[in-house]
Structure formats: C-alpha cells, structure tokens
Design a protein around this motif. Structure first.
Motif, PDB file in Angstrom:
ATOM      1  N   GLN A 102      -8.056   9.845 -14.390  1.00 45.23           N
ATOM      2  CA  GLN A 102      -9.062   8.979 -13.783  1.00 45.23           C
ATOM      3  C   GLN A 102      -8.405   7.776 -13.108  1.00 45.23           C
ATOM      4  OE1 GLN A 102     -12.573   9.279 -13.712  1.00 45.23           O
ATOM      5  NE2 GLN A 102     -12.200  11.366 -14.402  1.00 45.23           N
ATOM      6  N   ALA A 103      -7.417   7.190 -13.782  1.00 43.52           N
ATOM      7  CA  ALA A 103      -6.738   6.013 -13.230  1.00 43.52           C
ATOM      8  C   ALA A 103      -6.016   6.354 -11.934  1.00 43.52           C
ATOM      9  CB  ALA A 103      -5.755   5.450 -14.248  1.00 43.52           C
ATOM     10  N   ALA A 104      -5.365   7.524 -11.902  1.00 42.08           N
ATOM     11  CA  ALA A 104      -4.632   7.929 -10.702  1.00 42.08           C
ATOM     12  C   ALA A 104      -5.587   8.141  -9.536  1.00 42.08           C
ATOM     13  CB  ALA A 104      -3.839   9.195 -10.985  1.00 42.08           C
ATOM     14  N   MET A 105      -6.696   8.822  -9.770  1.00 44.82           N
ATOM     15  CA  MET A 105      -7.650   9.084  -8.688  1.00 44.82           C
ATOM     16  C   MET A 105      -8.285   7.793  -8.181  1.00 44.82           C
ATOM     17  SD  MET A 105      -9.539  12.688  -9.749  1.00 44.82           S
ATOM     18  CE  MET A 105      -9.979  12.181 -11.412  1.00 44.82           C
ATOM     19  N   SER A 106      -8.641   6.909  -9.097  1.00 44.83           N
ATOM     20  CA  SER A 106      -9.250   5.638  -8.679  1.00 44.83           C
ATOM     21  C   SER A 106      -8.282   4.812  -7.840  1.00 44.83           C
ATOM     22  CB  SER A 106      -9.684   4.841  -9.918  1.00 44.83           C
ATOM     23  OG  SER A 106     -10.657   5.537 -10.652  1.00 44.83           O
ATOM     24  N   SER A 107      -7.043   4.733  -8.302  1.00 41.81           N
ATOM     25  CA  SER A 107      -6.041   3.958  -7.567  1.00 41.81           C
ATOM     26  C   SER A 107      -5.728   4.603  -6.223  1.00 41.81           C
ATOM     27  CB  SER A 107      -4.763   3.842  -8.407  1.00 41.81           C
ATOM     28  OG  SER A 107      -5.001   3.122  -9.590  1.00 41.81           O
ATOM     29  N   TYR A 108      -5.741   5.925  -6.171  1.00 42.18           N
ATOM     30  CA  TYR A 108      -5.436   6.639  -4.921  1.00 42.18           C
ATOM     31  C   TYR A 108      -6.511   6.357  -3.869  1.00 42.18           C
ATOM     32  CZ  TYR A 108      -4.026  10.473  -1.856  1.00 42.18           C
ATOM     33  OH  TYR A 108      -3.603  11.231  -0.783  1.00 42.18           O
ATOM     34  N   LEU A 109      -7.775   6.433  -4.260  1.00 42.39           N
ATOM     35  CA  LEU A 109      -8.852   6.143  -3.314  1.00 42.39           C
ATOM     36  C   LEU A 109      -8.799   4.687  -2.857  1.00 42.39           C
ATOM     37  CD1 LEU A 109     -11.920   8.053  -4.831  1.00 42.39           C
ATOM     38  CD2 LEU A 109     -10.291   8.822  -3.107  1.00 42.39           C
ATOM     39  N   ALA A 110      -8.545   3.784  -3.799  1.00 43.45           N
ATOM     40  CA  ALA A 110      -8.440   2.364  -3.441  1.00 43.45           C
ATOM     41  C   ALA A 110      -7.261   2.120  -2.503  1.00 43.45           C
ATOM     42  CB  ALA A 110      -8.291   1.523  -4.704  1.00 43.45           C
ATOM     43  N   GLY A 111      -6.163   2.830  -2.736  1.00 47.87           N
ATOM     44  CA  GLY A 111      -4.986   2.683  -1.879  1.00 47.87           C
ATOM     45  C   GLY A 111      -5.235   3.172  -0.467  1.00 47.87           C
ATOM     46  N   LEU A 112      -5.896   4.309  -0.339  1.00 50.12           N
ATOM     47  CA  LEU A 112      -6.216   4.836   0.994  1.00 50.12           C
ATOM     48  C   LEU A 112      -7.156   3.897   1.739  1.00 50.12           C
ATOM     49  CD1 LEU A 112      -6.711   8.624   0.155  1.00 50.12           C
ATOM     50  CD2 LEU A 112      -4.794   7.604   1.388  1.00 50.12           C
TER      51      LEU A 112
ATOM     52  N   ASN B   6       0.812  -1.217   0.000  1.00 49.12           N
ATOM     53  CA  ASN B   6       0.000   0.000   0.000  1.00 49.12           C
ATOM     54  C   ASN B   6       0.845   1.267   0.000  1.00 49.12           C
ATOM     55  OD1 ASN B   6      -2.238  -1.729   0.219  1.00 49.12           O
ATOM     56  ND2 ASN B   6      -2.121  -1.703   2.450  1.00 49.12           N
ATOM     57  N   GLU B   7       1.853   1.300   0.862  1.00 50.46           N
ATOM     58  CA  GLU B   7       2.676   2.504   0.973  1.00 50.46           C
ATOM     59  C   GLU B   7       3.421   2.780  -0.332  1.00 50.46           C
ATOM     60  OE1 GLU B   7       2.508   4.594   3.386  1.00 50.46           O
ATOM     61  OE2 GLU B   7       1.124   3.326   4.506  1.00 50.46           O
ATOM     62  N   GLN B   8       3.914   1.721  -0.967  1.00 52.73           N
ATOM     63  CA  GLN B   8       4.609   1.887  -2.245  1.00 52.73           C
ATOM     64  C   GLN B   8       3.664   2.456  -3.295  1.00 52.73           C
ATOM     65  OE1 GLN B   8       7.650   1.656  -3.160  1.00 52.73           O
ATOM     66  NE2 GLN B   8       7.550   1.550  -5.390  1.00 52.73           N
ATOM     67  N   ALA B   9       2.439   1.928  -3.334  1.00 56.60           N
ATOM     68  CA  ALA B   9       1.461   2.400  -4.312  1.00 56.60           C
ATOM     69  C   ALA B   9       1.108   3.860  -4.078  1.00 56.60           C
ATOM     70  CB  ALA B   9       0.203   1.536  -4.242  1.00 56.60           C
ATOM     71  N   LEU B  10       0.887   4.231  -2.816  1.00 60.77           N
ATOM     72  CA  LEU B  10       0.530   5.616  -2.518  1.00 60.77           C
ATOM     73  C   LEU B  10       1.692   6.566  -2.810  1.00 60.77           C
ATOM     74  CD1 LEU B  10      -1.458   5.085   0.798  1.00 60.77           C
ATOM     75  CD2 LEU B  10      -2.373   5.688  -1.447  1.00 60.77           C
ATOM     76  N   ALA B  11       2.919   6.100  -2.564  1.00 63.57           N
ATOM     77  CA  ALA B  11       4.086   6.926  -2.875  1.00 63.57           C
ATOM     78  C   ALA B  11       4.193   7.177  -4.377  1.00 63.57           C
ATOM     79  CB  ALA B  11       5.358   6.256  -2.358  1.00 63.57           C
ATOM     80  N   LEU B  12       3.892   6.149  -5.174  1.00 59.53           N
ATOM     81  CA  LEU B  12       3.929   6.300  -6.626  1.00 59.53           C
ATOM     82  C   LEU B  12       2.855   7.259  -7.117  1.00 59.53           C
ATOM     83  CD1 LEU B  12       4.475   2.593  -7.738  1.00 59.53           C
ATOM     84  CD2 LEU B  12       6.126   4.450  -7.894  1.00 59.53           C
ATOM     85  N   LEU B  13       1.774   7.375  -6.350  1.00 67.41           N
ATOM     86  CA  LEU B  13       0.662   8.225  -6.774  1.00 67.41           C
ATOM     87  C   LEU B  13       0.800   9.670  -6.302  1.00 67.41           C
ATOM     88  CD1 LEU B  13      -2.222   5.693  -6.160  1.00 67.41           C
ATOM     89  CD2 LEU B  13      -1.617   6.712  -8.357  1.00 67.41           C
ATOM     90  N   ASP B  14       1.799   9.963  -5.480  1.00 74.93           N
ATOM     91  CA  ASP B  14       1.969  11.333  -4.982  1.00 74.93           C
ATOM     92  C   ASP B  14       2.113  12.333  -6.122  1.00 74.93           C
ATOM     93  OD1 ASP B  14       1.685  10.697  -2.347  1.00 74.93           O
ATOM     94  OD2 ASP B  14       3.832  10.524  -1.940  1.00 74.93           O
ATOM     95  N   ALA B  15       2.992  12.012  -7.063  1.00 75.09           N
ATOM     96  CA  ALA B  15       3.236  12.937  -8.178  1.00 75.09           C
ATOM     97  C   ALA B  15       2.014  13.083  -9.083  1.00 75.09           C
ATOM     98  CB  ALA B  15       4.461  12.491  -8.973  1.00 75.09           C
TER      99      ALA B  15
END
Length: 368
Positions: free
Chosen positions: A180-190, A162-171
């Motif tokens: 859309q893909a970034a926002m969907s993955s970010y919500l799923a990660g949180l 999870n932490e790795q995924a959220l770190a990748l989504l910071d930028a």
C-alpha cells in the motif's frame, strides 16, 4: 571433581604411609635423556602438593579476574545500549507529536540501536522538512542505507526529488503485489513529477488494490484535475467507471475554476433541464470567468422556476465571475446565505468586499 582430588590424596597418603610401616623411605628416580631427578616419595608428594596448590589458586584468581572484566565490560555495554534505546524512544515520541525541533535535538545527541539507525535518519529528514530545511533533509536521506532507501520514497518526494523517489519505487512496484505504501507513494510521485499520462495508466492498474477511502480518492483527484486542468477531460475519460462516478463533481469544479466551460456546457445544460439545480450550483460556485451560453441557459431556467434558491445563487456566482459585483451583491441579498458552507461563501464575500459592504461580510463570517 572434588571427589577425584580426595581420592588421589587418599591414595597418595596410603602409599606414603606404607613406607613408614615397613621403615622404608621409598625412592623415586625420573630420567629424561641426560637429565635425572631422584628423591623420596615424601619429597615428591610435597612438591606435587605445592604445585597443585599454586595452580589451583592461580586458576581461582584468573577466573575471578575474567568474571570481573566480563561484568565491567557488560556494564558499560549495557549502559551504552540503554542510552541508545532512550534516545531512540524520545525521538520517536517527539516525531509522533510532530515536534520537529525536539526530534532534531534528541536524535542528534547519539545513535539509535543499530537496527533503527535508518529510521533515525528518516525521522531527522522528516523533521528537517517540517522546518523547511531541504538541504539538511537530503543529507539525512543520503545517510540511509541502500537497504532502507526503498522505505523512504515519500521523504524524497517531499524534498522535491521526484526522479529519485520514482527510481526507488521501481523495484517495489515491479513486484506481483506492491505494498500500500509503495502504491501510494508512486501515485503521489507521478502527480508531483507531472507525469499525467503515466499517472492515468497507474491508476487504472492499481486503483482496486489501493485501500483508500472515498475522501482520500477525492482529495487526490482534486489535486490531479487542478494540476492539469487543460487536459483534465482526457484524464477523466480514462478513469475506471467506479472512480468516474465519485470524481465527476471534482472534475467539473476544477474545469469551472479553470474556465474550461466548453467541456462542461452540455452536462450543465442537461442538469438544468432535469432540475438538478443543487449540482449545478455546486459547480458554478467555482466559476472564475463568465460564459455567455451558460448564463443564457441559467436565465431561461430562472424565468421558469424563479422560486428555486439554487438557481438564484448560481446567477449571483456567474455575475461575480463576470465582475458585475453590484448585481451579484443584490442577488446574494435575496439568498439564504446562512445555510451555505465556507466554499459557497467565497463569491458572496468577494462581491460584498468589492462593493465595500464589509459589515455584511463580517456578519456572515461571524455566523460560521
């Protein structure tokens, strides 16, 4: 160029022939430092012709060899590229068809074209996850280039990183208009990382930009409320008004499943007074434990409106949740059970099974 060569030959022949006409051989003297070379024009012309012929044939031969080498090299290079393209296409179709074993067997045979090698590693990681091999999936994800990492956060999430995924989504999420893909993955990660406060903030910030259908929102909200039932009331109150309306039923169902009746009692009692019996039953069917006040309110409503089938069904659900299976089974016997969906059948089937009325349970299932 042929014309220039012919012109040179004609001039040379003319010069040589002129000496024969005047009966003079014509001599040529070349002096370079202490070295001198002399001879007749005819001899020099002959030597020049021989040198030219040798150079010409050497040039033709060299050009033919170079062309042959180029064609041979191009053939092998083209064959290699064709094989890489075929491997990539076969692996891609196998992934589209969710054939994880075929993806692994195909893409492990060779490299995809250079521009698709990150995608190749991502497909192999996805296939490994589908087969439950998270270690292998992580190995493939680590082979994805730095430039390609921002495109695979969901795979990191599926691998429980999870932490790795959220770190990748910071930028990507820091951009003015995240994809859309970034926002969907970010919500799923949180949600997966159980960062509920951050998730509530992110939903408020991005829900208008997300192109989710109502079904997608409801599925996500159901997961969220179920994952943190004790704090679900706070999460629900933070939602934008538009999401509150379509998520209210899911919120109440999750609270009923968790036995958080203190958060639901005022609303459920209001529904009974206003005659919203179907909405009441849709919540109570998820009950896992009893509530005395709610049951009393339902009994009072049933006395006033004994003809309402939703109230009778809700009474059976509360009896089943209280462990009174004999009473629940008798109540359900008087309900129109064939009209219920599978979710509403769960307490019915449980009461029949607990009272060993397996034939009734079987007939209900067979009718669906």
């Amino acid at each position: 160029m042929i014309r220039w060569i012919l012109a040179f030959i004609i001039v040379a022949i003319s010069l040589a022939a002129s000496h024969f006409l005047i009966d003079e051989k014509g001599y040529v003297l070349i002096s370079v430092g202490n070295t001198t070379v002399e001879g007749t024009i005819i001899s020099f012309l002959v030597w020049a012709g021989i040198c030219f012929t040798v150079l010409y044939f050497a040039f033709i031969t060299l050009r033919a060899l170079l062309r042959m080498y180029g064609k041979t090299t191009g053939f092998w290079r083209g064959k290699k590229e064709l094989k890489a393209q075929q491997v990539w296409q076969q692996g891609l179709w196998a992934s589209i068809n969710d054939d994880a074993a075929a993806v692994q067997s195909t893409l492990n045979k060779g490299q995809a074209p250079e521009e698709w090698q990150d995608a190749q590693q991502a497909l192999l990681a996805k296939a490994a996850l589908q087969q439950g091999d998270k270690a292998q999936a992580l190995a493939h994800l680590q082979n994805v280039s730095d430039a390609g990492q921002s495109k695979v956060p969901k795979l990191w999430l599926d691998a429980n990183q999870n932490e790795q995924a959220l770190a990748l989504l910071d930028a990507p999420m820091a951009e003015k208009k995240p994809t859309q893909a970034a926002m969907s993955s970010y919500l799923a990660g949180l949600l997966q990382a159980e960062k509920h406060a951050e998730l509530a903030t992110a939903i408020n910030q991005h829900y208008k930009r997300l192109d989710w259908s109502q079904a997608q929102w409801q599925a996500f909200m159901a997961r969220w409320f179920t994952a943190n039932a004790e704090q679900a009331i706070g999460q629900f109150e933070q939602l934008p008004k538009a999401l509150k309306v379509q998520s209210e039923a899911l919120y109440m169902q999750s609270q009923a499943s968790a036995g958080q009746w203190q958060n639901l009692l005022p609303t459920l009692q209001k529904w009974l007074k206003k005659g919203q019996y179907q909405a009441f039953a849709d919540v109570v069917v998820h009950a896992k434990n009893p509530d005395v006040k709610l049951r009393t309110s339902l009994q009072d409503a049933l006395k006033k409106h004994p003809e309402q089938p939703q109230l009778l069904f809700a009474m059976g659900c509360l009896a089943n949740a209280a462990g009174e299976y004999e009473l629940a089974a008798k109540v359900f016997d008087n309900c129109q059970l064939t009209e219920l969906d599978k979710t509403h059948l769960k307490p019915v089937l449980n009461s029949y099974e607990q009272t060993q009325q397996f034939q009734k349970a079987y007939l209900l299932l067979a009718a669906k």
